[in-house]
Design a protein around this motif. Structure first.
Motif, short mmCIF file in Angstrom:
data_model
loop_
_atom_site.label_atom_id
_atom_site.label_comp_id
_atom_site.label_asym_id
_atom_site.label_seq_id
_atom_site.Cartn_x
_atom_site.Cartn_y
_atom_site.Cartn_z
N GLY A 50 0.79 -1.22 0.00
CA GLY A 50 0.00 0.00 0.00
C GLY A 50 0.83 1.27 0.00
N GLU A 51 2.05 1.22 0.45
CA GLU A 51 2.91 2.40 0.48
C GLU A 51 3.25 2.90 -0.92
OE1 GLU A 51 6.31 1.97 3.00
OE2 GLU A 51 5.13 1.04 4.58
N PHE A 52 3.18 2.05 -1.92
CA PHE A 52 3.49 2.46 -3.29
C PHE A 52 2.28 3.03 -4.01
CE2 PHE A 52 6.79 -0.73 -2.49
CZ PHE A 52 7.90 0.02 -2.84
N PHE A 53 1.07 2.85 -3.45
CA PHE A 53 -0.14 3.24 -4.14
C PHE A 53 -0.92 4.34 -3.44
CE2 PHE A 53 0.63 -1.22 -5.34
CZ PHE A 53 0.86 -1.00 -6.69
N ARG A 54 -0.39 4.93 -2.40
CA ARG A 54 -1.06 6.02 -1.71
C ARG A 54 -0.86 7.32 -2.49
NH1 ARG A 54 1.48 4.30 3.72
NH2 ARG A 54 0.10 2.63 4.29
N THR A 55 -1.85 8.17 -2.40
CA THR A 55 -1.72 9.49 -3.01
C THR A 55 -1.01 10.42 -2.04
OG1 THR A 55 -3.85 10.24 -2.15
CG2 THR A 55 -3.85 9.15 -4.31
N ARG A 56 -0.61 11.57 -2.51
CA ARG A 56 0.08 12.52 -1.64
C ARG A 56 -0.81 12.97 -0.49
NH1 ARG A 56 3.61 16.53 -5.47
NH2 ARG A 56 4.97 14.91 -6.29
N GLY A 57 -2.08 13.15 -0.76
CA GLY A 57 -3.01 13.54 0.30
C GLY A 57 -3.09 12.51 1.40
N ASP A 58 -3.08 11.24 1.04
CA ASP A 58 -3.10 10.17 2.04
C ASP A 58 -1.86 10.22 2.91
OD1 ASP A 58 -5.50 9.26 1.05
OD2 ASP A 58 -4.60 7.65 -0.14
#
Length: 64
Positions: A50-58
């Motif tokens: 999941g760390e590779f697919f989070r957006t900047r806002g997340d």
């Protein structure tokens, strides 16, 4: 194994690949080394998919 020793071994592998196989082999060894590093971090539990697919806002929301 210390990080300095791991770095030295990686540098030697890249050097041999560049010397004997040319620039293409150098790039291949470097790319496979990066993939191996990421897989190793997953295996140790230091990274999650999941760390590779989070957006900047997340990412910003989690730091607060």
């Amino acid at each position: 194994m210390s990080m300095a020793l791991v770095g030295m071994i990686a540098g030697m592998a890249l050097g041999f690949a560049g010397y004997f196989g040319g620039f293409g082999a150098f790039l291949l060894v470097a790319a496979l080394g990066a993939v191996g590093f990421v897989v190793g971090r997953f295996a140790e539990g230091d990274l999650e998919v999941g760390e590779f697919f989070r957006t900047r806002g997340d990412r910003r929301d989690r730091r607060r």
